[in-house]
Motif scaffolding. Structure first.
Motif, short mmCIF file in Angstrom:
data_model
loop_
_atom_site.label_atom_id
_atom_site.label_comp_id
_atom_site.label_asym_id
_atom_site.label_seq_id
_atom_site.Cartn_x
_atom_site.Cartn_y
_atom_site.Cartn_z
N GLN A 129 59.54 -113.01 -13.74
CA GLN A 129 58.67 -111.71 -13.94
C GLN A 129 57.81 -111.77 -15.25
OE1 GLN A 129 59.19 -109.55 -11.14
NE2 GLN A 129 59.86 -111.54 -10.43
N GLY A 130 56.85 -110.51 -14.95
CA GLY A 130 56.09 -110.54 -16.30
C GLY A 130 54.50 -110.80 -16.23
N PHE A 131 54.32 -111.95 -16.86
CA PHE A 131 52.90 -112.29 -16.83
C PHE A 131 51.94 -112.67 -15.66
CE2 PHE A 131 49.67 -115.79 -17.55
CZ PHE A 131 48.56 -115.05 -17.82
N LEU A 132 52.72 -113.61 -14.78
CA LEU A 132 52.19 -114.09 -13.38
C LEU A 132 52.20 -112.87 -12.39
CD1 LEU A 132 53.29 -117.69 -13.16
CD2 LEU A 132 51.17 -117.08 -14.13
N VAL A 133 53.24 -112.16 -12.54
CA VAL A 133 53.24 -110.94 -11.60
C VAL A 133 52.18 -109.91 -12.08
CG1 VAL A 133 54.73 -109.11 -10.70
CG2 VAL A 133 55.67 -111.26 -11.30
N LYS A 134 51.89 -109.77 -13.08
CA LYS A 134 51.06 -108.63 -13.52
C LYS A 134 49.48 -109.20 -13.24
CE LYS A 134 48.46 -107.28 -17.99
NZ LYS A 134 48.45 -107.29 -19.59
N GLU A 135 49.06 -110.48 -13.47
CA GLU A 135 47.89 -111.26 -12.87
C GLU A 135 47.96 -111.11 -11.52
OE1 GLU A 135 45.66 -111.57 -15.39
OE2 GLU A 135 47.17 -110.79 -16.62
N GLY A 136 48.86 -111.41 -10.83
CA GLY A 136 48.79 -111.35 -9.12
C GLY A 136 48.47 -109.89 -8.72
N ARG A 137 49.02 -109.00 -9.68
CA ARG A 137 48.78 -107.48 -9.01
C ARG A 137 47.15 -107.28 -9.30
NH1 ARG A 137 53.87 -105.61 -11.49
NH2 ARG A 137 55.27 -104.93 -9.67
N LEU A 138 46.79 -107.72 -10.48
CA LEU A 138 45.35 -107.67 -10.81
C LEU A 138 44.21 -107.91 -9.70
CD1 LEU A 138 43.75 -108.36 -14.27
CD2 LEU A 138 42.29 -108.80 -12.22
N LEU A 139 44.69 -109.22 -9.15
CA LEU A 139 43.74 -110.00 -8.22
C LEU A 139 43.97 -109.18 -6.91
CD1 LEU A 139 42.00 -112.29 -7.24
CD2 LEU A 139 44.01 -113.71 -7.03
N GLU A 140 45.23 -108.79 -6.59
CA GLU A 140 45.28 -108.27 -5.22
C GLU A 140 44.79 -106.95 -5.25
OE1 GLU A 140 49.52 -106.20 -5.20
OE2 GLU A 140 49.74 -108.27 -4.42
N GLU A 141 44.55 -106.30 -6.30
CA GLU A 141 44.01 -104.97 -6.49
C GLU A 141 42.32 -105.24 -6.26
OE1 GLU A 141 43.65 -100.76 -6.95
OE2 GLU A 141 45.35 -102.08 -6.91
N ALA A 142 41.91 -106.28 -6.81
CA ALA A 142 40.51 -106.64 -6.60
C ALA A 142 40.17 -106.95 -5.14
CB ALA A 142 40.22 -107.59 -7.37
N LEU A 143 41.17 -107.72 -4.54
CA LEU A 143 41.07 -107.84 -3.20
C LEU A 143 41.04 -106.77 -2.06
CD1 LEU A 143 43.03 -111.16 -2.90
CD2 LEU A 143 40.81 -111.09 -2.45
N ARG A 144 42.14 -105.71 -2.56
CA ARG A 144 41.98 -104.49 -1.72
C ARG A 144 40.90 -103.91 -1.89
NH1 ARG A 144 44.71 -98.98 -3.35
NH2 ARG A 144 42.88 -99.24 -5.15
N ASP A 145 40.30 -103.64 -3.14
CA ASP A 145 38.89 -102.75 -3.25
C ASP A 145 37.72 -103.55 -2.45
OD1 ASP A 145 40.37 -100.97 -4.77
OD2 ASP A 145 39.61 -101.86 -6.73
N SER A 146 37.63 -104.83 -2.73
CA SER A 146 36.52 -105.52 -2.00
C SER A 146 36.68 -105.47 -0.54
CB SER A 146 36.57 -106.87 -2.38
OG SER A 146 36.29 -107.12 -3.85
N PHE A 147 37.71 -105.74 0.00
CA PHE A 147 37.88 -105.59 1.49
C PHE A 147 37.75 -104.26 2.12
CE2 PHE A 147 39.55 -109.98 1.26
CZ PHE A 147 38.91 -110.62 2.17
N GLN A 148 38.34 -103.29 1.34
CA GLN A 148 38.21 -101.89 1.63
C GLN A 148 36.74 -101.26 1.91
OE1 GLN A 148 39.72 -98.66 -1.09
NE2 GLN A 148 41.16 -97.96 0.71
#
Length: 392
Positions: free
Chosen positions: A161-180
């Motif tokens: 938990q921690g760093f990689l989870v945080k970066e994973g959230r960052l990327l999936e947020e970017a994907l959500r915004d781009s696809f939306q």
């Protein structure tokens, strides 16, 4: 008024304007009708109006299906067919004849398949589904600097938990915004804790293939998966790091890759977590936008929801013959979304064909083509392959 329609084998027009130079997008159609209007002028207008109406209906049904056409008939009539001049750039009436009180005439037309598809797409009529398409990221995070990894679909005890989870959230947020922005809905599995619902039998390191991919697509109602990996390594420049991002959008129904991005970035110096986080915040949006735009392009072409059939033409095939065949397939078979050469030899040429119809229906359409006076005949047929030869 009576009418009948035929597909014209060839209609000669003078293409003086460069706007309509792309012949592969123009479909030849001929309409023959009759009218009992009192004057030749009135009869001519009525037959021409009916020609645009009936030819438009015929091609739109081929593109989106009878059921979808009937469901959206009013919208299609008011938003598309009423503006048929936008996709019928050429219309040439024949000489009119009169039999008693009835006038008869035929109308030869060229229909721009590209422009018609764009109008259907603009009115959300071209896509296979009325629902917003759902996209599911299944992206692995691999940190080779500190020897750890993270995959949201694996149990918590196997994931740091921690760093990689945080970066994973960052990327999936970017994907959500781009696809939306492109009217797609990208799930956020980390944010939504989707991993808690994945059955143990499917908690494997790689899921975007075979039965696992089919399960994830059905379980989360997502016809498109983003199979990806983010790899973190150390560079030879002191305390700088390298971020490698690879993401492939897969149409799960047939395992086809419809979009792909691959990026490599180097961070500035600093601690791993600070340097990587800063760089990802700089590049995540552009990377996600690239992938989303490719998926949108495939969707607009109608490539999603299609299957790939291998088409092989036996015999000696000259380049003009093959170009003529491809142009004829593109212009006359509206259910073919794309065609690509894959293998050329002295004895045959093979293509990959994206099509929305099964092999038997595609075969019938191919055998009906007239390519400069030549016809194709069947050698063999399977679910995923059609083999033809030039008829004698």
């Amino acid at each position: 008024m009576r009418f009948h329609m035929v597909v014209a084998a060839a209609v000669t027009f003078f293409l003086g304007s460069p706007l309509y130079a792309q012949q592969a997008d123009l479909i030849d159609r001929t309409y023959s009708g009759s009218s009992k209007e009192a004057t030749p002028q009135g009869a001519k207008k009525e037959i021409q109006d009916q020609a645009s109406q009936k030819v438009s209906e015929e091609i739109i049904k081929e593109l989106i299906g009878e059921e979808r056409f009937m469901k959206n008939k009013s919208l299609i009539q008011n938003k598309v067919i009423k503006n048929s001049a936008r996709y019928i750039p050429f219309s040439k009436p024949s000489a009119m004849t009169q039999e008693g009180e009835e006038y008869k005439m035929s109308v030869a037309m060229k229909v721009s398949l590209r422009d018609l598809k764009q109008m259907l797409q603009d009115n959300t009529l071209l896509n296979e589904n009325d629902a917003i398409p759902v996209v599911l990221p299944v992206i692995s995070w691999v940190d080779r600097v500190q020897g750890r990894s993270y995959r949201w679909w694996l149990p918590l005890e196997k994931n740091p938990q921690g760093f990689l989870v945080k970066e994973g959230r960052l990327l999936e947020e970017a994907l959500r915004d781009s696809f939306q922005k492109n009217n797609f809905y990208a799930l956020r599995p980390i944010e939504s804790n989707l991993g808690l619902s994945v059955p143990a039998d499917f908690q494997n390191e790689r899921v975007a293939s075979g039965e696992d991919a089919q399960f994830f697509a059905q379980f989360f109602n997502a016809p498109v998966l983003i199979d990806g990996q983010v790899l973190l390594t150390k560079t030879d420049k002191g305390n700088a790091y390298r971020i490698e991002i690879r993401m492939t959008a897969l149409q799960v129904s047939n395992g086809r890759a419809i979009a792909d991005v691959s990026r490599r970035y180097e961070t500035e110096g600093g601690t791993l977590e600070n340097a990587v986080d800063k760089k990802l915040r700089e590049v995540a949006e552009a990377t996600a936008n690239d992938l989303a735009s490719q998926v949108l392009e495939a969707w607009q072409r109608g490539s999603l929801g299609t299957s790939v059939i291998r088409l092989t033409i036996k015999g000696r095939n000259t380049l003009p013959m093959m170009e003529g065949l491809k142009d004829k397939i593109r212009s006359q078979i509206t259910q073919v979304k794309n065609i690509r050469e894959r293998l050329v030899s002295s004895e045959s040429v093979s293509f990959e064909v994206d099509t929305s119809v099964p092999a038997p229906e595609l075969l019938a359409k191919l055998e009906s083509l007239d390519v400069d006076g030549k016809k194709l005949s069947k050698v063999s047929e399977g679910r995923d392959e059609i083999v033809l030869k030039w008829a004698q």
